[in-house]
Design a protein around this motif. Structure first.
Motif, PDB file in Angstrom:
ATOM      1  N   ASN A 298       0.868  -1.184   0.000  1.00 11.37           N
ATOM      2  CA  ASN A 298       0.000   0.000   0.000  1.00 11.37           C
ATOM      3  C   ASN A 298       0.902   1.230   0.000  1.00 11.37           C
ATOM      4  N   ASP A 299       0.377   2.378   0.454  1.00  7.54           N
ATOM      5  CA  ASP A 299       1.149   3.613   0.399  1.00  7.54           C
ATOM      6  C   ASP A 299       2.359   3.610   1.314  1.00  7.54           C
ATOM      7  N   TRP A 300       2.380   2.699   2.333  1.00  7.17           N
ATOM      8  CA  TRP A 300       3.504   2.741   3.279  1.00  7.17           C
ATOM      9  C   TRP A 300       4.159   1.388   3.532  1.00  7.17           C
ATOM     10  N   ALA A 301       3.476   0.278   3.327  1.00  9.99           N
ATOM     11  CA  ALA A 301       4.030  -1.044   3.649  1.00  9.99           C
ATOM     12  C   ALA A 301       4.723  -1.662   2.439  1.00  9.99           C
ATOM     13  N   ARG A 302       5.850  -2.347   2.694  1.00 13.26           N
ATOM     14  CA  ARG A 302       6.655  -2.957   1.642  1.00 13.26           C
ATOM     15  C   ARG A 302       7.058  -4.378   2.033  1.00 13.26           C
ATOM     16  N   LEU A 303       7.168  -5.248   1.038  1.00 13.05           N
ATOM     17  CA  LEU A 303       7.909  -6.493   1.152  1.00 13.05           C
ATOM     18  C   LEU A 303       9.215  -6.293   0.390  1.00 13.05           C
ATOM     19  N   SER A 304      10.335  -6.708   0.965  1.00  6.33           N
ATOM     20  CA  SER A 304      11.625  -6.386   0.356  1.00  6.33           C
ATOM     21  C   SER A 304      12.487  -7.628   0.200  1.00  6.33           C
ATOM     22  N   LEU A 305      13.268  -7.632  -0.877  1.00  6.20           N
ATOM     23  CA  LEU A 305      14.260  -8.658  -1.152  1.00  6.20           C
ATOM     24  C   LEU A 305      15.554  -7.938  -1.508  1.00  6.20           C
ATOM     25  N   LEU A 306      16.623  -8.196  -0.745  1.00  6.13           N
ATOM     26  CA  LEU A 306      17.875  -7.467  -0.913  1.00  6.13           C
ATOM     27  C   LEU A 306      19.039  -8.437  -0.997  1.00  6.13           C
ATOM     28  N   TYR A 307      19.938  -8.171  -1.960  1.00  3.52           N
ATOM     29  CA  TYR A 307      21.175  -8.932  -2.109  1.00  3.52           C
ATOM     30  C   TYR A 307      22.345  -7.976  -1.928  1.00  3.52           C
ATOM     31  N   GLU A 308      23.242  -8.297  -1.008  1.00  6.90           N
ATOM     32  CA  GLU A 308      24.415  -7.481  -0.734  1.00  6.90           C
ATOM     33  C   GLU A 308      25.679  -8.243  -1.111  1.00  6.90           C
ATOM     34  N   LEU A 309      26.593  -7.558  -1.786  1.00  5.99           N
ATOM     35  CA  LEU A 309      27.886  -8.136  -2.152  1.00  5.99           C
ATOM     36  C   LEU A 309      28.980  -7.171  -1.713  1.00  5.99           C
ATOM     37  N   ASP A 310      29.810  -7.611  -0.773  1.00 11.59           N
ATOM     38  CA  ASP A 310      30.979  -6.851  -0.335  1.00 11.59           C
ATOM     39  C   ASP A 310      32.222  -7.629  -0.757  1.00 11.59           C
ATOM     40  N   GLN A 311      33.156  -6.929  -1.402  1.00 10.22           N
ATOM     41  CA  GLN A 311      34.318  -7.618  -1.963  1.00 10.22           C
ATOM     42  C   GLN A 311      35.572  -6.772  -1.765  1.00 10.22           C
ATOM     43  N   VAL A 312      36.659  -7.466  -1.403  1.00  7.75           N
ATOM     44  CA  VAL A 312      37.958  -6.817  -1.218  1.00  7.75           C
ATOM     45  C   VAL A 312      38.992  -7.591  -2.024  1.00  7.75           C
ATOM     46  N   ARG A 313      39.788  -6.848  -2.800  1.00  4.52           N
ATOM     47  CA  ARG A 313      40.845  -7.459  -3.613  1.00  4.52           C
ATOM     48  C   ARG A 313      42.184  -6.862  -3.195  1.00  4.52           C
ATOM     49  N   GLY A 314      43.137  -7.743  -2.847  1.00  8.06           N
ATOM     50  CA  GLY A 314      44.450  -7.279  -2.451  1.00  8.06           C
ATOM     51  C   GLY A 314      45.414  -8.418  -2.262  1.00  8.06           C
ATOM     52  N   LEU A 315      46.712  -8.165  -2.508  1.00  7.46           N
ATOM     53  CA  LEU A 315      47.771  -9.164  -2.333  1.00  7.46           C
ATOM     54  C   LEU A 315      47.484 -10.428  -3.134  1.00  7.46           C
ATOM     55  N   GLY A 316      46.900 -10.262  -4.325  1.00  9.10           N
ATOM     56  CA  GLY A 316      46.640 -11.397  -5.200  1.00  9.10           C
ATOM     57  C   GLY A 316      45.465 -12.261  -4.806  1.00  9.10           C
ATOM     58  N   ASP A 317      44.646 -11.827  -3.844  1.00 12.81           N
ATOM     59  CA  ASP A 317      43.520 -12.629  -3.380  1.00 12.81           C
ATOM     60  C   ASP A 317      42.266 -11.768  -3.319  1.00 12.81           C
ATOM     61  N   THR A 318      41.108 -12.406  -3.477  1.00 11.17           N
ATOM     62  CA  THR A 318      39.829 -11.720  -3.422  1.00 11.17           C
ATOM     63  C   THR A 318      38.953 -12.358  -2.350  1.00 11.17           C
ATOM     64  N   ALA A 319      38.442 -11.535  -1.441  1.00 10.74           N
ATOM     65  CA  ALA A 319      37.534 -12.001  -0.386  1.00 10.74           C
ATOM     66  C   ALA A 319      36.154 -11.405  -0.634  1.00 10.74           C
ATOM     67  N   SER A 320      35.138 -12.263  -0.650  1.00  5.63           N
ATOM     68  CA  SER A 320      33.768 -11.821  -0.916  1.00  5.63           C
ATOM     69  C   SER A 320      32.860 -12.185   0.251  1.00  5.63           C
ATOM     70  N   ASP A 321      31.925 -11.322   0.529  1.00  2.00           N
ATOM     71  CA  ASP A 321      30.949 -11.542   1.598  1.00  2.00           C
ATOM     72  C   ASP A 321      29.567 -11.234   1.030  1.00  2.00           C
ATOM     73  N   ARG A 322      28.674 -12.225   1.053  1.00  2.94           N
ATOM     74  CA  ARG A 322      27.340 -12.074   0.473  1.00  2.94           C
ATOM     75  C   ARG A 322      26.271 -12.200   1.554  1.00  2.94           C
ATOM     76  N   HIS A 323      25.260 -11.354   1.440  1.00  9.00           N
ATOM     77  CA  HIS A 323      24.142 -11.384   2.380  1.00  9.00           C
ATOM     78  C   HIS A 323      22.834 -11.290   1.604  1.00  9.00           C
ATOM     79  N   TYR A 324      21.794 -11.950   2.142  1.00  7.26           N
ATOM     80  CA  TYR A 324      20.458 -11.863   1.587  1.00  7.26           C
ATOM     81  C   TYR A 324      19.514 -11.391   2.689  1.00  7.26           C
TER      82      TYR A 324
END
Length: 332
Positions: A298-324
């Motif tokens: 309606n005008d104020w209520a929501r259902l939400s679906l969110l995907y988060e991707l956090d990524q760090v690249r350094g020293l030849g390696d990549t670290a990823s963190d995913r959230h839903y």
């Protein structure tokens, strides 16, 4: 005498309703309200008696509106209309100094224009997630994530933040928060300057506290009732604190902010991301991004679906963190 005057004012106001837009349907029905927008073959009409309703464009016979609209027609550039007048079946008259009667079938989009200098616009969202597991392990997790923005004149204030907490078998495994404030000053309809302040705290990371200060130009591609798209570049100063020492460095950052309403106003696609290029040898880049979908109940209520991707690249390696995040929220 005063009571009689107030009664006259009330009756006069009742004789001129606020809802000035009218839609005539093919079946003979007539709806009155406020036209919000037309997109994707759906006309969004805000009514006093049923709230926001979506009407198939092909089911409309004609319509009228007393407010300015930005109208896009098939094969033509967008044009402004000061008002719309009802015409024959399947037609509408565009009023803008001159008068032009056009087929409804040729109109693809109608959006109320937003002026460069605004009196005040306030909008925002707050989404919540709660996850409780009682299997082999007992796990409780909750998260709040929100943002709000206020625009007045040529200034825009943006405040966003999140809280996250998780316990497993009675012991805390996540406890963090983040708060960011952005101040924008518009010089033209598209160009603006942004100053940013951000602070994060996380008890379970090596760097328990992070502060950053940024400054740089931004470009607004569009901002109307259908959504917005901003692109911002900044030079940012980071200060990281840990029990083993502190770290200060500069970084170049590129950020985007995207929102788009689809299927009338029922669904909302949105995305925010920031790519940082630190000026230190140990880190190549840091990406903080999110992509989401909201369904407006309606005008104020929501259902939400969110995907988060956090990524760090350094020293030849990549670290990823995913959230839903799947949850409920409110919007304004």
């Amino acid at each position: 005498m005063l009571l009689r005057s107030l009664s006259a004012i009330f009756l006069l106001g009742a004789a001129f309703p606020i809802w000035a837009d009218t839609v005539w349907l093919n079946n003979g029905d007539r709806l009155t309200g406020e036209i919000l927008l037309l997109d994707g073959g759906k006309l969004a009409l805000k009514t006093r008696y049923a709230g926001r309703v979506l009407i198939d464009w092909k089911d409309i016979d004609t319509l009228s509106s007393e407010k300015p609209l930005l109208i896009k027609r098939s094969g033509l550039d967008s044009q402004h209309s000061r008002s719309l007048k009802a015409a024959g079946k399947g037609m509408v008259r565009l009023q803008n100094g001159s008068s032009e009667t056009v087929p409804l079938a040729s109109v693809r989009q109608m959006v109320p224009p937003r002026p460069l200098v605004k009196d005040r616009i306030w909008e925002g969202n707050l989404d919540a997630k709660l996850d409780m597991e009682r299997n082999t392990d007992s796990k409780d997790e909750w998260k709040l994530k929100g943002d709000t923005r206020v625009e007045h004149g040529r200034w825009r204030h943006v405040l966003s933040g999140q809280l996250e907490n998780e316990t497993k078998n009675g012991s805390r495994t996540e406890d963090n928060w983040e708060l960011e404030y952005d101040l924008d000053r518009f010089f033209t309809r598209h160009w603006f300057a942004r100053a940013s302040l951000d602070q994060q705290e996380d008890e379970f990371e090596f760097f328990t506290r992070q502060r950053s200060y940024g400054l740089g130009p931004g470009y607004r591609f569009w901002d109307d009732e259908l959504g917005r798209f901003d692109l911002i570049a900044q030079l940012t100063r980071f200060q990281l604190d840990s029990v083993q020492g502190d770290l200060d460095f500069n970084a170049y950052s590129l950020e985007w902010d995207f929102k788009r309403l689809v299927w009338g106003t029922r669904f909302e696609l949105y995305s925010k991301a920031q790519l940082q290029l630190p000026r230190i040898e140990e880190v190549d880049y840091v990406l903080d991004s999110e992509f989401g979908l909201r369904y407006r109940l309606n005008d104020w209520a929501r259902l939400s679906l969110l995907y988060e991707l956090d990524q760090v690249r350094g020293l030849g390696d990549t670290a990823s963190d995913r959230h839903y995040l799947i949850g409920v929220g409110v919007g304004w």
